[in-house]
Motif scaffolding. Structure first.
Motif, PDB file in Angstrom:
ATOM      1  N   PRO A  22       0.847  -1.200   0.000  1.00  0.00           N
ATOM      2  CA  PRO A  22       0.000   0.000   0.000  1.00  0.00           C
ATOM      3  C   PRO A  22       0.885   1.253   0.000  1.00  0.00           C
ATOM      4  CG  PRO A  22       0.086  -0.957   2.182  1.00  0.00           C
ATOM      5  CD  PRO A  22       0.836  -1.883   1.278  1.00  0.00           C
ATOM      6  N   PHE A  23       1.123   1.807  -1.178  1.00  0.00           N
ATOM      7  CA  PHE A  23       2.061   2.914  -1.315  1.00  0.00           C
ATOM      8  C   PHE A  23       1.628   4.158  -0.552  1.00  0.00           C
ATOM      9  CE2 PHE A  23       3.225   0.402  -5.057  1.00  0.00           C
ATOM     10  CZ  PHE A  23       4.583   0.274  -4.802  1.00  0.00           C
ATOM     11  N   LYS A  24       0.322   4.345  -0.367  1.00  0.00           N
ATOM     12  CA  LYS A  24      -0.110   5.541   0.345  1.00  0.00           C
ATOM     13  C   LYS A  24       0.325   5.513   1.814  1.00  0.00           C
ATOM     14  CE  LYS A  24      -4.797   3.952   1.332  1.00  0.00           C
ATOM     15  NZ  LYS A  24      -6.202   4.208   1.111  1.00  0.00           N
ATOM     16  N   PHE A  25       0.587   4.329   2.355  1.00  0.00           N
ATOM     17  CA  PHE A  25       1.070   4.238   3.723  1.00  0.00           C
ATOM     18  C   PHE A  25       2.596   4.255   3.801  1.00  0.00           C
ATOM     19  CE2 PHE A  25      -3.082   1.923   4.061  1.00  0.00           C
ATOM     20  CZ  PHE A  25      -3.731   2.945   4.738  1.00  0.00           C
ATOM     21  N   LEU A  26       3.271   4.089   2.679  1.00  0.00           N
ATOM     22  CA  LEU A  26       4.729   4.086   2.660  1.00  0.00           C
ATOM     23  C   LEU A  26       5.323   5.466   2.371  1.00  0.00           C
ATOM     24  CD1 LEU A  26       5.319   0.747   0.741  1.00  0.00           C
ATOM     25  CD2 LEU A  26       5.530   1.156   3.176  1.00  0.00           C
ATOM     26  N   VAL A  27       4.498   6.426   2.010  1.00  0.00           N
ATOM     27  CA  VAL A  27       4.983   7.768   1.685  1.00  0.00           C
ATOM     28  C   VAL A  27       5.690   8.430   2.873  1.00  0.00           C
ATOM     29  CG1 VAL A  27       4.242  10.084   0.977  1.00  0.00           C
ATOM     30  CG2 VAL A  27       3.359   8.074  -0.185  1.00  0.00           C
ATOM     31  N   PRO A  28       5.253   8.253   4.125  1.00  0.00           N
ATOM     32  CA  PRO A  28       5.997   8.861   5.233  1.00  0.00           C
ATOM     33  C   PRO A  28       7.454   8.387   5.338  1.00  0.00           C
ATOM     34  CG  PRO A  28       3.833   8.265   5.977  1.00  0.00           C
ATOM     35  CD  PRO A  28       3.968   7.707   4.592  1.00  0.00           C
ATOM     36  N   ALA A  32      10.302  11.357   5.958  1.00  0.00           N
ATOM     37  CA  ALA A  32      11.175  11.337   7.136  1.00  0.00           C
ATOM     38  C   ALA A  32      12.613  11.747   6.816  1.00  0.00           C
ATOM     39  CB  ALA A  32      11.120   9.971   7.802  1.00  0.00           C
ATOM     40  N   PRO A  33      13.261  11.202   5.804  1.00  0.00           N
ATOM     41  CA  PRO A  33      14.627  11.648   5.521  1.00  0.00           C
ATOM     42  C   PRO A  33      14.703  12.929   4.687  1.00  0.00           C
ATOM     43  CG  PRO A  33      14.117   9.770   4.152  1.00  0.00           C
ATOM     44  CD  PRO A  33      12.951   9.970   5.072  1.00  0.00           C
ATOM     45  N   LEU A  37      17.138  16.528   5.252  1.00  0.00           N
ATOM     46  CA  LEU A  37      18.042  16.799   4.135  1.00  0.00           C
ATOM     47  C   LEU A  37      17.822  18.196   3.565  1.00  0.00           C
ATOM     48  CD1 LEU A  37      18.128  13.410   2.213  1.00  0.00           C
ATOM     49  CD2 LEU A  37      19.979  14.504   3.473  1.00  0.00           C
ATOM     50  N   ILE A  38      16.597  18.655   3.561  1.00  0.00           N
ATOM     51  CA  ILE A  38      16.320  20.023   3.105  1.00  0.00           C
ATOM     52  C   ILE A  38      17.007  21.016   4.035  1.00  0.00           C
ATOM     53  CG2 ILE A  38      14.495  21.763   2.901  1.00  0.00           C
ATOM     54  CD1 ILE A  38      12.649  19.520   1.921  1.00  0.00           C
ATOM     55  N   ARG A  39      16.890  20.783   5.334  1.00  0.00           N
ATOM     56  CA  ARG A  39      17.496  21.705   6.303  1.00  0.00           C
ATOM     57  C   ARG A  39      19.017  21.714   6.186  1.00  0.00           C
ATOM     58  NH1 ARG A  39      14.197  25.362   8.381  1.00  0.00           N
ATOM     59  NH2 ARG A  39      14.166  25.017  10.594  1.00  0.00           N
ATOM     60  N   LEU A  40      19.610  20.551   5.980  1.00  0.00           N
ATOM     61  CA  LEU A  40      21.068  20.477   5.936  1.00  0.00           C
ATOM     62  C   LEU A  40      21.644  20.956   4.605  1.00  0.00           C
ATOM     63  CD1 LEU A  40      21.595  17.037   7.664  1.00  0.00           C
ATOM     64  CD2 LEU A  40      22.053  19.296   8.608  1.00  0.00           C
ATOM     65  N   SER A  41      20.996  20.603   3.517  1.00  0.00           N
ATOM     66  CA  SER A  41      21.581  20.903   2.216  1.00  0.00           C
ATOM     67  C   SER A  41      21.401  22.359   1.796  1.00  0.00           C
ATOM     68  CB  SER A  41      21.008  19.982   1.149  1.00  0.00           C
ATOM     69  OG  SER A  41      19.630  20.209   1.017  1.00  0.00           O
ATOM     70  N   LEU A  42      20.403  23.031   2.308  1.00  0.00           N
ATOM     71  CA  LEU A  42      20.156  24.421   1.913  1.00  0.00           C
ATOM     72  C   LEU A  42      20.505  25.414   3.023  1.00  0.00           C
ATOM     73  CD1 LEU A  42      16.781  23.924   0.015  1.00  0.00           C
ATOM     74  CD2 LEU A  42      19.040  24.301  -0.963  1.00  0.00           C
ATOM     75  N   ARG A  43      21.566  25.128   3.758  1.00  0.00           N
ATOM     76  CA  ARG A  43      21.976  26.016   4.848  1.00  0.00           C
ATOM     77  C   ARG A  43      22.362  27.407   4.368  1.00  0.00           C
ATOM     78  NH1 ARG A  43      26.317  22.857   8.256  1.00  0.00           N
ATOM     79  NH2 ARG A  43      25.332  20.929   7.643  1.00  0.00           N
ATOM     80  N   LYS A  44      22.912  27.480   3.167  1.00  0.00           N
ATOM     81  CA  LYS A  44      23.416  28.767   2.673  1.00  0.00           C
ATOM     82  C   LYS A  44      22.327  29.623   2.039  1.00  0.00           C
ATOM     83  CE  LYS A  44      28.029  27.105   2.153  1.00  0.00           C
ATOM     84  NZ  LYS A  44      29.238  27.071   1.381  1.00  0.00           N
ATOM     85  N   ASN A  45      21.159  29.069   1.834  1.00  0.00           N
ATOM     86  CA  ASN A  45      20.045  29.816   1.252  1.00  0.00           C
ATOM     87  C   ASN A  45      18.829  29.673   2.171  1.00  0.00           C
ATOM     88  OD1 ASN A  45      18.300  31.151  -0.396  1.00  0.00           O
ATOM     89  ND2 ASN A  45      18.733  29.937  -2.217  1.00  0.00           N
ATOM     90  N   PRO A  46      18.778  30.458   3.246  1.00  0.00           N
ATOM     91  CA  PRO A  46      17.723  30.249   4.258  1.00  0.00           C
ATOM     92  C   PRO A  46      16.307  30.540   3.764  1.00  0.00           C
ATOM     93  CG  PRO A  46      19.054  32.164   4.806  1.00  0.00           C
ATOM     94  CD  PRO A  46      19.706  31.513   3.637  1.00  0.00           C
ATOM     95  N   VAL A  47      16.155  31.462   2.822  1.00  0.00           N
ATOM     96  CA  VAL A  47      14.805  31.765   2.342  1.00  0.00           C
ATOM     97  C   VAL A  47      14.232  30.565   1.586  1.00  0.00           C
ATOM     98  CG1 VAL A  47      13.452  33.266   0.850  1.00  0.00           C
ATOM     99  CG2 VAL A  47      15.283  34.233   2.240  1.00  0.00           C
ATOM    100  N   LEU A  48      15.005  30.033   0.652  1.00  0.00           N
ATOM    101  CA  LEU A  48      14.567  28.851  -0.095  1.00  0.00           C
ATOM    102  C   LEU A  48      14.392  27.661   0.830  1.00  0.00           C
ATOM    103  CD1 LEU A  48      13.969  27.465  -2.803  1.00  0.00           C
ATOM    104  CD2 LEU A  48      16.413  26.980  -2.969  1.00  0.00           C
ATOM    105  N   ILE A  55       6.655  23.908   2.562  1.00  0.00           N
ATOM    106  CA  ILE A  55       5.819  23.278   1.531  1.00  0.00           C
ATOM    107  C   ILE A  55       5.795  21.759   1.694  1.00  0.00           C
ATOM    108  CG2 ILE A  55       5.683  22.810  -0.943  1.00  0.00           C
ATOM    109  CD1 ILE A  55       6.668  25.714  -1.355  1.00  0.00           C
ATOM    110  N   VAL A  56       6.953  21.166   1.935  1.00  0.00           N
ATOM    111  CA  VAL A  56       7.018  19.707   2.103  1.00  0.00           C
ATOM    112  C   VAL A  56       6.298  19.282   3.377  1.00  0.00           C
ATOM    113  CG1 VAL A  56       8.573  17.755   2.459  1.00  0.00           C
ATOM    114  CG2 VAL A  56       9.103  19.456   0.723  1.00  0.00           C
ATOM    115  N   LEU A  57       6.466  20.046   4.449  1.00  0.00           N
ATOM    116  CA  LEU A  57       5.793  19.726   5.702  1.00  0.00           C
ATOM    117  C   LEU A  57       4.277  19.863   5.563  1.00  0.00           C
ATOM    118  CD1 LEU A  57       6.436  18.867   8.583  1.00  0.00           C
ATOM    119  CD2 LEU A  57       6.456  21.280   9.205  1.00  0.00           C
ATOM    120  N   ALA A  58       3.827  20.894   4.863  1.00  0.00           N
ATOM    121  CA  ALA A  58       2.386  21.054   4.630  1.00  0.00           C
ATOM    122  C   ALA A  58       1.849  19.893   3.789  1.00  0.00           C
ATOM    123  CB  ALA A  58       2.118  22.388   3.929  1.00  0.00           C
TER     124      ALA A  58
END
Length: 77
Positions: A22-28, A32-33, A37-48, A55-58
């Motif tokens: 059931p892919f709809k239950f595997l999306v979390p 989770a990762p 990864l968004i927070r770590l990889s975009l450290r130099k561009n805080p607005v983006l 957006i991803v959290l919503a």
């Protein structure tokens, strides 16, 4: 009295065969990762970083709400 071979009054129950996970239950497992990864990889561009994280959290909350509403809808029927 009806014989066991008489199927005129019996209810036929069809079950849907699940052919995969059931892919709809595997999306979390993807969310989770991705969020850290968004927070770590975009450290130099805080607005983006903040906009993409929001957006991803919503999207994750909307997906969770959909799953819960679908579950409660199925139980009420």
């Amino acid at each position: 009295m009806a014989s066991p071979s008489d199927h005129s009054n019996s209810e036929v129950v069809y079950r849907r065969q699940n052919k995969g996970p059931p892919f709809k239950f595997l999306v979390p497992l993807v969310y989770a990762p991705v969020l850290p990864l968004i927070r770590l990889s975009l450290r130099k561009n805080p607005v983006l970083r903040d906009r993409l994280f929001t957006i991803v959290l919503a999207g994750a909350f909307i997906h969770g709400s959909y799953l819960v509403s679908d579950l409660y809808d199925a139980e009420s029927k």
